[in-house]
Scaffold this motif. Sequence first.
Motif, PDB file in Angstrom:
ATOM      1  N   THR A  54     -24.031 -31.892  27.593  1.00 39.81           N
ATOM      2  CA  THR A  54     -24.814 -30.668  27.799  1.00 39.81           C
ATOM      3  C   THR A  54     -24.077 -29.438  27.284  1.00 39.81           C
ATOM      4  O   THR A  54     -24.633 -28.599  26.580  1.00 39.81           O
ATOM      5  N   CYS A  55     -22.789 -29.329  27.652  1.00 40.86           N
ATOM      6  CA  CYS A  55     -22.014 -28.138  27.262  1.00 40.86           C
ATOM      7  C   CYS A  55     -21.031 -28.428  26.136  1.00 40.86           C
ATOM      8  O   CYS A  55     -20.311 -27.528  25.697  1.00 40.86           O
ATOM      9  N   ARG A  56     -20.972 -29.711  25.714  1.00 42.96           N
ATOM     10  CA  ARG A  56     -20.083 -30.135  24.637  1.00 42.96           C
ATOM     11  C   ARG A  56     -18.626 -29.808  24.914  1.00 42.96           C
ATOM     12  O   ARG A  56     -17.867 -29.395  24.039  1.00 42.96           O
ATOM     13  N   GLY A  57     -18.256 -29.947  26.175  1.00 40.15           N
ATOM     14  CA  GLY A  57     -16.854 -29.801  26.552  1.00 40.15           C
ATOM     15  C   GLY A  57     -16.424 -28.416  26.951  1.00 40.15           C
ATOM     16  O   GLY A  57     -15.277 -28.209  27.356  1.00 40.15           O
ATOM     17  N   THR A  58     -17.305 -27.426  26.853  1.00 42.43           N
ATOM     18  CA  THR A  58     -16.904 -26.048  27.173  1.00 42.43           C
ATOM     19  C   THR A  58     -16.970 -25.751  28.666  1.00 42.43           C
ATOM     20  O   THR A  58     -16.315 -24.820  29.147  1.00 42.43           O
ATOM     21  N   GLY A  59     -17.768 -26.506  29.405  1.00 40.97           N
ATOM     22  CA  GLY A  59     -17.924 -26.249  30.833  1.00 40.97           C
ATOM     23  C   GLY A  59     -18.931 -25.164  31.142  1.00 40.97           C
ATOM     24  O   GLY A  59     -19.190 -24.867  32.305  1.00 40.97           O
ATOM     25  N   GLN A  60     -19.503 -24.571  30.099  1.00 38.89           N
ATOM     26  CA  GLN A  60     -20.466 -23.493  30.294  1.00 38.89           C
ATOM     27  C   GLN A  60     -21.664 -23.671  29.366  1.00 38.89           C
ATOM     28  O   GLN A  60     -21.554 -24.276  28.304  1.00 38.89           O
ATOM     29  N   VAL A  61     -22.797 -23.148  29.801  1.00 39.07           N
ATOM     30  CA  VAL A  61     -23.993 -23.186  28.961  1.00 39.07           C
ATOM     31  C   VAL A  61     -24.493 -21.763  28.761  1.00 39.07           C
ATOM     32  O   VAL A  61     -24.390 -20.923  29.658  1.00 39.07           O
ATOM     33  N   THR A  62     -25.012 -21.513  27.563  1.00 39.22           N
ATOM     34  CA  THR A  62     -25.516 -20.181  27.232  1.00 39.22           C
ATOM     35  C   THR A  62     -27.024 -20.270  26.992  1.00 39.22           C
ATOM     36  O   THR A  62     -27.505 -21.156  26.286  1.00 39.22           O
ATOM     37  N   ARG A  63     -27.739 -19.361  27.616  1.00 32.38           N
ATOM     38  CA  ARG A  63     -29.183 -19.327  27.439  1.00 32.38           C
ATOM     39  C   ARG A  63     -29.590 -17.977  26.837  1.00 32.38           C
ATOM     40  O   ARG A  63     -29.051 -16.941  27.215  1.00 32.38           O
ATOM     41  N   ILE A  64     -30.560 -18.029  25.917  1.00 31.84           N
ATOM     42  CA  ILE A  64     -31.076 -16.810  25.298  1.00 31.84           C
ATOM     43  C   ILE A  64     -32.537 -16.663  25.702  1.00 31.84           C
ATOM     44  O   ILE A  64     -33.351 -17.570  25.495  1.00 31.84           O
ATOM     45  N   THR A  65     -32.859 -15.552  26.339  1.00 35.49           N
ATOM     46  CA  THR A  65     -34.208 -15.300  26.827  1.00 35.49           C
ATOM     47  C   THR A  65     -34.796 -14.107  26.095  1.00 35.49           C
ATOM     48  O   THR A  65     -34.141 -13.065  25.921  1.00 35.49           O
ATOM     49  N   ASN A  66     -36.032 -14.261  25.637  1.00 37.68           N
ATOM     50  CA  ASN A  66     -36.725 -13.152  24.979  1.00 37.68           C
ATOM     51  C   ASN A  66     -37.359 -12.239  26.018  1.00 37.68           C
ATOM     52  O   ASN A  66     -38.080 -12.700  26.917  1.00 37.68           O
ATOM     53  N   THR A  67     -37.071 -10.961  25.931  1.00 35.41           N
ATOM     54  CA  THR A  67     -37.636  -9.969  26.835  1.00 35.41           C
ATOM     55  C   THR A  67     -38.303  -8.866  26.015  1.00 35.41           C
ATOM     56  O   THR A  67     -38.221  -8.840  24.779  1.00 35.41           O
ATOM     57  N   LEU A  68     -38.952  -7.940  26.703  1.00 34.60           N
ATOM     58  CA  LEU A  68     -39.596  -6.825  26.029  1.00 34.60           C
ATOM     59  C   LEU A  68     -38.584  -5.948  25.305  1.00 34.60           C
ATOM     60  O   LEU A  68     -38.907  -5.245  24.337  1.00 34.60           O
ATOM     61  N   LEU A  69     -37.350  -5.972  25.791  1.00 31.72           N
ATOM     62  CA  LEU A  69     -36.300  -5.139  25.200  1.00 31.72           C
ATOM     63  C   LEU A  69     -35.501  -5.898  24.159  1.00 31.72           C
ATOM     64  O   LEU A  69     -34.525  -5.377  23.614  1.00 31.72           O
ATOM     65  N   GLY A  70     -35.877  -7.153  23.919  1.00 27.38           N
ATOM     66  CA  GLY A  70     -35.138  -7.943  22.946  1.00 27.38           C
ATOM     67  C   GLY A  70     -34.611  -9.216  23.592  1.00 27.38           C
ATOM     68  O   GLY A  70     -35.058  -9.631  24.663  1.00 27.38           O
ATOM     69  N   GLN A  71     -33.651  -9.838  22.945  1.00 31.21           N
ATOM     70  CA  GLN A  71     -33.087 -11.072  23.461  1.00 31.21           C
ATOM     71  C   GLN A  71     -31.964 -10.784  24.461  1.00 31.21           C
ATOM     72  O   GLN A  71     -31.154  -9.891  24.251  1.00 31.21           O
ATOM     73  N   MET A  72     -31.939 -11.578  25.559  1.00 33.10           N
ATOM     74  CA  MET A  72     -30.888 -11.432  26.569  1.00 33.10           C
ATOM     75  C   MET A  72     -30.137 -12.754  26.663  1.00 33.10           C
ATOM     76  O   MET A  72     -30.737 -13.821  26.810  1.00 33.10           O
ATOM     77  N   GLN A  73     -28.830 -12.676  26.576  1.00 34.05           N
ATOM     78  CA  GLN A  73     -27.988 -13.868  26.611  1.00 34.05           C
ATOM     79  C   GLN A  73     -27.265 -13.955  27.948  1.00 34.05           C
ATOM     80  O   GLN A  73     -26.676 -12.986  28.411  1.00 34.05           O
ATOM     81  N   THR A  74     -27.340 -15.134  28.580  1.00 35.09           N
ATOM     82  CA  THR A  74     -26.647 -15.360  29.852  1.00 35.09           C
ATOM     83  C   THR A  74     -25.801 -16.614  29.744  1.00 35.09           C
ATOM     84  O   THR A  74     -26.198 -17.594  29.104  1.00 35.09           O
ATOM     85  N   THR A  75     -24.635 -16.587  30.364  1.00 32.76           N
ATOM     86  CA  THR A  75     -23.727 -17.733  30.380  1.00 32.76           C
ATOM     87  C   THR A  75     -23.476 -18.152  31.826  1.00 32.76           C
ATOM     88  O   THR A  75     -23.222 -17.309  32.682  1.00 32.76           O
ATOM     89  N   SER A  76     -23.545 -19.449  32.092  1.00 32.99           N
ATOM     90  CA  SER A  76     -23.343 -19.960  33.452  1.00 32.99           C
ATOM     91  C   SER A  76     -22.618 -21.293  33.408  1.00 32.99           C
ATOM     92  O   SER A  76     -22.457 -21.900  32.336  1.00 32.99           O
ATOM     93  N   THR A  77     -22.171 -21.745  34.582  1.00 38.68           N
ATOM     94  CA  THR A  77     -21.486 -23.027  34.674  1.00 38.68           C
ATOM     95  C   THR A  77     -22.430 -24.156  34.314  1.00 38.68           C
ATOM     96  O   THR A  77     -23.596 -24.165  34.705  1.00 38.68           O
ATOM     97  N   CYS A  78     -21.936 -25.107  33.560  1.00 33.89           N
ATOM     98  CA  CYS A  78     -22.761 -26.239  33.135  1.00 33.89           C
ATOM     99  C   CYS A  78     -23.242 -27.020  34.365  1.00 33.89           C
ATOM    100  O   CYS A  78     -22.412 -27.463  35.177  1.00 33.89           O
ATOM    101  N   PRO A  79     -24.550 -27.208  34.528  1.00 35.39           N
ATOM    102  CA  PRO A  79     -25.063 -27.905  35.709  1.00 35.39           C
ATOM    103  C   PRO A  79     -24.810 -29.407  35.669  1.00 35.39           C
ATOM    104  O   PRO A  79     -24.885 -30.075  36.697  1.00 35.39           O
ATOM    105  N   THR A  80     -24.503 -29.949  34.497  1.00 39.97           N
ATOM    106  CA  THR A  80     -24.296 -31.394  34.367  1.00 39.97           C
ATOM    107  C   THR A  80     -22.889 -31.801  34.787  1.00 39.97           C
ATOM    108  O   THR A  80     -22.701 -32.745  35.568  1.00 39.97           O
TER     109      THR A  80
END
Length: 385
Positions: free
Chosen positions: A174-200
């Motif tokens: 899931t995280c390819r060894g980094t331990g974290q996952v990054t998600r990009i969400t489209n909003t009215l103001l543009g793209q928002m990037q969030t990083t969190s602990t890998c759930p797997t």
Amino acid sequence: MAKRDYYEVLEVGKNAAPEEIKKAYRKKAIQYHPDKNPGNTEAEEKFKEAAEAYEVLSNPEKKQRYDQFGHAGMSGSAGGGFGGGFSDIEDIFSAFGDIFGGHFGGFGGFGGSSRSRGGRRVSRGSDLRVKVKLNLSEVVNGVDKKIKVKKYIACEHCNGTGAKDGSSYSTCGTCRGTGQVTRITNTLLGQMQTTSTCPTCQGDGKMITDQCNHCAGEGVIRDEEVINIKIPAGVGEGMQLNVTGKGNAGRRGGINGDLLVVITEEEHPELVRDGNNLIYNLFVSFPEITLGTTAEIPTVEGKVKVKIEAGTQPEKILRLRGKGIPEVNGYGKGDLLVRVHVWIPKKLNAEEKRMLEKLQNSPGFQGGPSSSEKTFFEKMRDIFE
């Protein structure tokens, strides 16, 4: 009795998202938790039933098999009592304790989770509660107690990792060894990037490929431990002491829970506790209280002699300062209060009756207390104020 449908147990639909299933299980587990329903066997069964349902529906592979074949498809996975191989309620707490964030304490209470080492989520073992009974001497002086506790401890064969050896890992897909996952969400103001602990992999960056045979990959095993508890002087009935890190071990190198020690007091045959004071009821005869006497009074340290002055009135309180119970984690001690009672004989022989009848009209036996003498209730008020 036929098993209920797992979706019915958790009151969710078949298309419920994982978070919805998790939320529904948490609600049921809190509702039927043993600490909230002591002695309620029906609630305990519902608690187990909810855990069994969640163990299946929270696992994508098991959920797919259950959706296709129902309970018949769970042979060897669930349906064996508690489900998922759980042997008792403690197994449920150990498996799902991180869901509850420490919402419940106490015996087998839910564990929680904490974050450390670059955002890795570390499971916390559940707390344990034990009762320790103390006699009055132990309460007054404090005591060290050794108790044997059944609990989950870190597996010594894998050092609590859950893996067979150091090579029994693969990189998390899931995280390819980094331990974290990054998600990009489209909003009215543009793209928002969030990083969190890998759930797997929970932030480890790797997954166990070959589990430890002794703990089945959990990193903990059921065992006993002898724990030394230092109990301070002055504790009381129902008081709870916290021994940090002596509860159940956390799964796969997690944090240990705590041991909660609840104090109970043995009843003393002669002394009664009232806060930090002790009360002793002394019974003397009519001649003794009239003429005066010396009485032996029991204390925690041993017997002491107390002089009862001639003419002492019934219900008088004698105070032995510092003979009570110390203030826990503080300064000062309570007192021993000796309440003097007169024992009135129920049967008299003829000679004893004649003697009392002769004394009955004597000047020394006439009248009552003077206006300057305090009543019993006034004396009690003065003592406790």
